[in-house]
Design a protein around this motif. Structure first.
Motif, PDB file in Angstrom:
ATOM      1  N   PRO A 178       0.844  -1.206   0.000  1.00  0.00           N
ATOM      2  CA  PRO A 178       0.000   0.000   0.000  1.00  0.00           C
ATOM      3  C   PRO A 178       0.877   1.252   0.000  1.00  0.00           C
ATOM      4  N   GLY A 179       0.381   2.339  -0.559  1.00  0.00           N
ATOM      5  CA  GLY A 179       1.148   3.581  -0.466  1.00  0.00           C
ATOM      6  C   GLY A 179       0.660   4.662  -1.406  1.00  0.00           C
ATOM      7  N   LYS A 180       1.279   5.841  -1.252  1.00  0.00           N
ATOM      8  CA  LYS A 180       0.899   6.999  -2.058  1.00  0.00           C
ATOM      9  C   LYS A 180       1.592   6.943  -3.423  1.00  0.00           C
ATOM     10  N   VAL A 181       0.880   7.335  -4.449  1.00  0.00           N
ATOM     11  CA  VAL A 181       1.452   7.415  -5.795  1.00  0.00           C
ATOM     12  C   VAL A 181       1.066   8.758  -6.424  1.00  0.00           C
ATOM     13  N   THR A 214     -13.196  12.451  -9.911  1.00  0.00           N
ATOM     14  CA  THR A 214     -12.664  11.086  -9.980  1.00  0.00           C
ATOM     15  C   THR A 214     -11.149  11.025 -10.213  1.00  0.00           C
ATOM     16  N   HIS A 215     -10.485  12.206 -10.334  1.00  0.00           N
ATOM     17  CA  HIS A 215      -9.039  12.227 -10.538  1.00  0.00           C
ATOM     18  C   HIS A 215      -8.347  13.037  -9.454  1.00  0.00           C
ATOM     19  N   SER A 216      -7.163  12.558  -9.058  1.00  0.00           N
ATOM     20  CA  SER A 216      -6.352  13.301  -8.096  1.00  0.00           C
ATOM     21  C   SER A 216      -4.890  13.097  -8.475  1.00  0.00           C
ATOM     22  N   HIS A 217      -4.074  14.161  -8.422  1.00  0.00           N
ATOM     23  CA  HIS A 217      -2.673  14.033  -8.818  1.00  0.00           C
ATOM     24  C   HIS A 217      -1.888  13.200  -7.807  1.00  0.00           C
ATOM     25  N   GLN A 218      -2.452  13.044  -6.606  1.00  0.00           N
ATOM     26  CA  GLN A 218      -1.856  12.156  -5.611  1.00  0.00           C
ATOM     27  C   GLN A 218      -2.971  11.272  -5.086  1.00  0.00           C
ATOM     28  N   PHE A 219      -2.733   9.994  -5.064  1.00  0.00           N
ATOM     29  CA  PHE A 219      -3.753   9.076  -4.558  1.00  0.00           C
ATOM     30  C   PHE A 219      -3.039   7.850  -3.988  1.00  0.00           C
ATOM     31  N   THR A 220      -3.794   6.853  -3.579  1.00  0.00           N
ATOM     32  CA  THR A 220      -3.140   5.675  -3.007  1.00  0.00           C
ATOM     33  C   THR A 220      -3.436   4.442  -3.852  1.00  0.00           C
ATOM     34  N   PHE A 243      -2.065  -7.870  -8.887  1.00  0.00           N
ATOM     35  CA  PHE A 243      -3.282  -7.049  -9.003  1.00  0.00           C
ATOM     36  C   PHE A 243      -2.999  -5.663  -8.448  1.00  0.00           C
ATOM     37  N   GLY A 244      -3.841  -4.729  -8.835  1.00  0.00           N
ATOM     38  CA  GLY A 244      -3.703  -3.374  -8.302  1.00  0.00           C
ATOM     39  C   GLY A 244      -5.072  -2.746  -8.142  1.00  0.00           C
ATOM     40  N   MET A 245      -5.235  -2.049  -7.023  1.00  0.00           N
ATOM     41  CA  MET A 245      -6.520  -1.357  -6.818  1.00  0.00           C
ATOM     42  C   MET A 245      -6.289   0.006  -6.176  1.00  0.00           C
ATOM     43  N   GLY A 246      -7.292   0.864  -6.290  1.00  0.00           N
ATOM     44  CA  GLY A 246      -7.225   2.186  -5.687  1.00  0.00           C
ATOM     45  C   GLY A 246      -8.112   2.227  -4.447  1.00  0.00           C
ATOM     46  N   PRO A 247      -7.511   2.326  -3.256  1.00  0.00           N
ATOM     47  CA  PRO A 247      -8.312   2.374  -2.029  1.00  0.00           C
ATOM     48  C   PRO A 247      -9.368   3.491  -2.021  1.00  0.00           C
ATOM     49  N   GLU A 248      -9.063   4.636  -2.685  1.00  0.00           N
ATOM     50  CA  GLU A 248     -10.078   5.691  -2.752  1.00  0.00           C
ATOM     51  C   GLU A 248     -11.336   5.169  -3.439  1.00  0.00           C
TER      52      GLU A 248
END
Ligand code: 2NL
Length: 344
Positions: A193-196, A205-211, A310-315
Motif C-alpha cells: 500500500p502507499g501513495k502514488v 474522480t481524478h487526483s494528482h496524488q492518490f493511493t 493485481f492493483g486497486m485504488g483504495p479511494e
C-alpha cells in the motif's frame, strides 16, 4: 525644637493615616525622612544646641524618626496586602466552570479502508511491504516492462525530479524491489500500500496524488484460478458475501494475460441501474498473470516460476463501500466529511 519635632511627628502620622496608595506613601517617606525631608532639616539644626540640650533633643528626634518609620512600614504592609488581595480577587479561577469540549479525532476513512484491505490479505498469508515514493526510472518503469519509449513515461504523465528520478506513478516498484531482494529463489505473497503520483487535473474522480494497493504472488505453478479464487474471497469479504465477481479481458504492460475485475452491483443485484450504469457490474481492480519479462527482470526464471498480480485504488474502494462521491473529499480535510466515518 522638641515642639517642632512633635509637630512634625503628628503631621506625618496624620498623612500616613490618610494615604491609600503605595506611590503617595513613598512620597511621604521622602518628604519627611529623605535627605531634604523636614525631619532631616530640623536635625541639621541640632548643632546649634547646647551640650546639655543635645542628648535630650537627640532622643526625642530618634523617637520621632522611629515613630514615622514604623507608621510608614505598617502602612506599607497594609497597602501591599490590599493590593495582593485585589489581584487575587481579579485573577480568581472558577474551577466549577465546565471545560471546553475537546474534539476527539480518529483514523481517516482512507486509512481505515487500507487497513481493512491489509487485514484481509494478511489473513491469506500475504506480507505487507513499503518502498520509497521517490523512485528510480528503472524500478518504476524499466523493471515493469515499460521500456524507454513507452508513453506512460511521458513528462505529461509523471512528476520527474531528474531524468532518472521521479515520484512513483504506481506501487509496483515495491514489488520489483521485493523480487530482487528474494533473488529469484523464494516463493512469496505480498501487498504494497502507499501513495502514488501522476500529473492530472483534479476533479471528482481524478487526483494528482492518490493511493494504491498492489499485490503479487510468486511461486512455482501459480495459476489464473489462484488469482480468481483469492480475489473472489477478497471481494466477498470487503463488499459482502452476496456479491459476485467477473473477470473481463484487459491490458497492462506488466501482466499477460490481463483482466479487470467487477463486482455485482448491490443496488440492483445485477439488473442494471444508474449506479452501475445499466451493466449490473462495477469495476474494482485490475490484475493478471505476471509478464514473463517482469519475472525475468526480477531475477525469477519464468520457466520455473509464475505469478499473479493485481492493483486497486483504495479511494475507489472506499467511495464504493461508503458512498463517497468525490475523490477530493479524501484530501480536503473537511471535518464535516471526516467525522462521518469516526464510528464506521
Ligand atoms: C489497476 C491495475 C495492476 C499490477 C497492477 C503488477 C506488478 C508487478 C508485476 C505485475 Cl511487480 N503486475 N501490478 C498488475 C495488474 C494490474 O493495477 O487498475 N490498478 C489501480
Amino acid at each position: 525644637m522638641q515642639e517642632q519635632l512633635k509637630a512634625i511627628q503628628q503631621e506625618a502620622l496624620a498623612k500616613v493615616q490618610e494615604v491609600n496608595n503605595l506611590k503617595e506613601l513613598q512620597a511621604i517617606k521622602v518628604s519627611y525622612l529623605g535627605k531634604k525631608g523636614s525631619l532631616t532639616q530640623v536635625l541639621r539644626g541640632m548643632g546649634k544646641l547646647s551640650p546639655e540640650e543635645r542628648p535630650i533633643v537627640g532622643e526625642v528626634a530618634n523617637q520621632v524618626r522611629e515613630a514615622i518609620t514604623n507608621a510608614i512600614e505598617e502602612k506599607n504592609t497594609t497597602l501591599e496586602n490590599a493590593a495582593l488581595e485585589e489581584k487575587l480577587q481579579a485573577e480568581a479561577i472558577d474551577v466549577t466552570l465546565p471545560g471546553r469540549p475537546t474534539k476527539v479525532g480518529g483514523p481517516h476513512l482512507l486509512t481505515k479502508v487500507i487497513e481493512e484491505i491489509e487485514d484481509l490479505f494478511i489473513g491469506m498469508g500475504f506480507e505487507v511491504r513499503e518502498g520509497p515514493e521517490v523512485e528510480t526510472d528503472y524500478f518504476n518503469f524499466e523493471a515493469l516492462n515499460l521500456p524507454k519509449n513507452h508513453p506512460a513515461r511521458d513528462m505529461q504523465d509523471s512528476f520527474y525530479i531528474t531524468n532518472e528520478l521521479l515520484l512513483r506513478t504506481h506501487t509496483s516498484p515495491v514489488q520489483a524491489r521485493t523480487m530482487k531482494e528474494y533473488k529469484g529463489e523464494k516463493a512469496f505473497k505480498m501487498i504494497c500500500p502507499g501513495k502514488v503520483y501522476r500529473r492530472d487535473t483534479d476533479d471528482a474522480t481524478h487526483s494528482h496524488q492518490f493511493t494504491q494497493i498492489e499485490g503479487l504472488f510468486v511461486d512455482k505453478d501459480v495459476k489464473m484460478s489462484d488469482l480468481k479464487g483469492i480475489l473472489n474471497l477478497f471481494a466477498k469479504k470487503m463488499f459482502g458475501e452476496e456479491r459476485n465477481i467477473r473477470l473481463r479481458p484487459s491490458f497492462f504492460p506488466f501482466t499477460e494475460p490481463s483482466v479487470e475485475m467487477d463486482i455485482s452491483c448491490k443496488v440492483c443485484q445485477g439488473e442494471g441501474c444508474s449506479v452501475c450504469k445499466g451493466t449490473g457490474w462495477i469495476e474494482i481492480l485490475g490484475a493478471g498473470m505476471v509478464h514473463p519479462k517482469v519475472l525475468e527482470m526480477g531475477g525469477y526464471d519464468p520457466k520455473v516460476y509464475s505469478g499473479f498480480a493485481f492493483g486497486m485504488g483504495p479511494e475507489r474502494i472506499a467511495m464504493l463501500k461508503y458512498g463517497v462521491n468525490d475523490i477530493r473529499q479524501f484530501y480536503l480535510n473537511d471535518s464535516r466529511f471526516l467525522k462521518q466515518f469516526h464510528q464506521a
